[in-house]
Design a protein around this motif. Structure first.
Motif, PDB file in Angstrom:
ATOM      1  N   THR A 153       1.832   0.936  -5.951  1.00 42.42           N
ATOM      2  CA  THR A 153       0.435   0.457  -6.686  1.00 42.42           C
ATOM      3  C   THR A 153       0.557  -0.658  -7.670  1.00 42.42           C
ATOM      4  O   THR A 153      -0.229  -1.667  -7.591  1.00 42.42           O
ATOM      5  CB  THR A 153      -0.047   1.635  -7.405  1.00 42.42           C
TER       6      THR A 153
ATOM      7  N   LEU B  54       0.890  -3.632  -5.393  1.00 38.50           N
ATOM      8  CA  LEU B  54      -0.584  -4.262  -4.764  1.00 38.50           C
ATOM      9  C   LEU B  54      -1.202  -4.828  -5.895  1.00 38.50           C
ATOM     10  O   LEU B  54      -1.777  -5.800  -5.626  1.00 38.50           O
ATOM     11  CB  LEU B  54      -1.272  -2.900  -4.432  1.00 38.50           C
ATOM     12  N   GLY B  55      -1.179  -4.289  -7.183  1.00 37.52           N
ATOM     13  CA  GLY B  55      -1.650  -4.903  -8.381  1.00 37.52           C
ATOM     14  C   GLY B  55      -1.306  -6.346  -8.531  1.00 37.52           C
ATOM     15  O   GLY B  55      -2.131  -7.314  -8.737  1.00 37.52           O
TER      16      GLY B  55
ATOM     17  N   GLY C 107      -2.643  -8.849  -6.010  1.00 43.30           N
ATOM     18  CA  GLY C 107      -3.905  -9.301  -6.389  1.00 43.30           C
ATOM     19  C   GLY C 107      -3.872 -10.385  -7.318  1.00 43.30           C
ATOM     20  O   GLY C 107      -4.502 -11.215  -7.337  1.00 43.30           O
TER      21      GLY C 107
ATOM     22  N   TRP D 215      -2.827 -13.455  -5.638  1.00 40.42           N
ATOM     23  CA  TRP D 215      -4.009 -13.816  -5.167  1.00 40.42           C
ATOM     24  C   TRP D 215      -4.987 -14.601  -5.931  1.00 40.42           C
ATOM     25  O   TRP D 215      -5.643 -15.669  -5.647  1.00 40.42           O
ATOM     26  CB  TRP D 215      -4.826 -12.709  -4.419  1.00 40.42           C
TER      27      TRP D 215
ATOM     28  N   ASN E 276     -12.688 -10.039  -5.474  1.00 40.12           N
ATOM     29  CA  ASN E 276     -11.908  -8.989  -4.733  1.00 40.12           C
ATOM     30  C   ASN E 276     -10.467  -9.118  -5.305  1.00 40.12           C
ATOM     31  O   ASN E 276      -9.912  -8.150  -5.467  1.00 40.12           O
ATOM     32  CB  ASN E 276     -11.963  -9.103  -3.401  1.00 40.12           C
TER      33      ASN E 276
ATOM     34  N   VAL F  14      -8.827  -5.886  -7.195  1.00 42.56           N
ATOM     35  CA  VAL F  14      -7.695  -5.370  -6.671  1.00 42.56           C
ATOM     36  C   VAL F  14      -6.181  -5.373  -7.746  1.00 42.56           C
ATOM     37  O   VAL F  14      -5.798  -4.180  -8.157  1.00 42.56           O
ATOM     38  CB  VAL F  14      -7.079  -6.192  -5.527  1.00 42.56           C
ATOM     39  N   GLN F  15      -5.952  -6.307  -8.484  1.00 42.28           N
ATOM     40  CA  GLN F  15      -5.217  -6.270  -9.568  1.00 42.28           C
ATOM     41  C   GLN F  15      -5.657  -5.223 -10.983  1.00 42.28           C
ATOM     42  O   GLN F  15      -4.983  -4.417 -11.348  1.00 42.28           O
ATOM     43  CB  GLN F  15      -5.042  -7.519 -10.205  1.00 42.28           C
TER      44      GLN F  15
ATOM     45  N   CYS G 256      -5.525  -1.538  -9.382  1.00 44.64           N
ATOM     46  CA  CYS G 256      -4.216  -1.102  -9.182  1.00 44.64           C
ATOM     47  C   CYS G 256      -3.428  -1.028 -10.622  1.00 44.64           C
ATOM     48  O   CYS G 256      -2.716  -0.271 -10.648  1.00 44.64           O
ATOM     49  CB  CYS G 256      -3.500  -1.788  -8.107  1.00 44.64           C
TER      50      CYS G 256
END
Length: 350
Positions: free
Chosen positions: A58, A61-62, A65, A68, A77, A81-82, A85
């Protein structure tokens, strides 16, 4: 403009690409380490490493983000996400801490704890879940308000309330855990050893950094989305991201798989039952092997009420069997001597 694009920089700064890559690598290394322990422990302590592994993924994934966002700071988005997560991930680390304390209580003695071992995981995970729901509601309201260029104070205050719930829950947990360990360590027949101390250090270390993050988040959001802390990235890196690396990393050397091997060789529910059954079987075998002249009391000493351990019972049973063998041999010799004497008296004189 695309509905997935913000009209302003919600961070207040440009997220660092290098920091994002660095933390992705760090959490990936720690996740691989937990995966290794998970595969090694098989069915024993699998849930401990599994929870940490989910937390590490997790976090990755954060930070993906945030990576990104470093490419496109206006992406809604990427921000969501960040945000989601990195708020959710620490809850997995907290859950691991709660469950590990329950294991420690089973080993050192439930009589020293205010709560039953299973209640720590249940009660405090529910508190964390409540905190997450409150933060999610507040975060959604604040994000919508910011996107519509409206006042986001209401949503921000709701998020702060959620983090305060999480902070209070962790403080109560630390108090109960500290109280338990002090009582267990001062007990006359304390079983605290080097490995237990190592695990306690891991729990205290992780709990401390989780608390640091909670306190930072409360102050950060209390200032609002345009406050000083939230618009300066170094504070986020030092007081949110690094603490989570430390909280997860300490459970590589201080993992219950290494510190409590006797409690991670099988599932927790069957481990205690099997241990109790083995002791009962040993005591039964020992009792049946006692000589007929008397019965020994199954205690370490006449002045102690502590039940024999498995190893003590086995040792005493072996000693008793040896005594019986010597008694039988002595009885055979005495019988032979009596038979020889009888035969001498019955034989005719020359």
């Amino acid at each position: 403009m695309d509905g997935d694009e913000l009209t302003f920089n919600i961070y207040g700064y440009n997220p660092s690409e290098g920091a994002a890559i660095a933390f992705i690598v760090l959490f990936a290394i720690l996740s691989v380490a937990q995966l290794g322990i998970l595969l090694r422990s098989r069915v024993s302590a699998w849930w401990i490493s599994a929870v940490l592994l989910v937390g590490g993924i997790t976090e990755i994934l954060g930070w993906a983000g945030r990576l990104w966002s470093s490419k496109n700071v206006y992406s809604l988005n990427a921000f969501l996400v960040q945000q989601i997560c990195l708020i959710l991930a620490p809850c997995f680390f907290s859950a691991m801490v709660y469950g590990t304390l329950g294991m420690l209580i089973r080993k050192l003695g439930p009589q020293f704890s205010r709560l039953r071992p299973n209640w720590y995981l249940l009660v405090f995970c529910i508190a964390d879940l409540l905190a997450i729901v409150i933060q999610a509601i507040g975060g959604a309201q604040a994000a919508i308000a910011l996107q519509d260029s409206k006042d986001s104070d209401t949503g921000t205050h709701i998020m702060v309330a959620g983090i305060v719930v999480q902070l209070v829950g962790m403080l109560v947990f630390c108090f109960l855990g500290g109280e338990f360990f002090l009582k267990a360590r001062k007990a006359p027949q304390s079983t605290v050893d080097r490995r237990v101390n190592l695990l306690v250090f891991g729990l205290a270390f992780a709990s401390f950094w989780i608390l640091v993050r909670c306190i930072y988040r409360v102050i950060e959001l209390a200032e609002g989305w345009t406050g000083y802390l939230i618009t300066h990235q170094p504070y986020f890196l030092a007081l949110d991201s690094v603490p989570m690396v430390l909280a997860m990393g300490v459970f590589v050397p201080c993992h219950p798989y290494f510190c409590l091997p006797e409690y991670t060789t099988s599932t927790f529910t069957s481990s205690t039952t099997q241990h109790s059954d083995l002791e009962k079987a040993a005591e039964k075998e020992f009792t049946s092997s006692l000589p007929a002249e008397g019965t020994l009391k199954l205690h370490a000493s006449p002045h102690s009420s502590r039940p024999l351990s498995l190893s003590d019972a086995a040792t005493l049973a072996e000693e008793t069997n040896e005594e019986k063998s010597e008694m039988l041999k002595k009885g055979e010799v005495d019988s032979a001597s009596r038979d020889l004497s009888t035969s001498r008296h019955e034989s005719p004189s020359v």
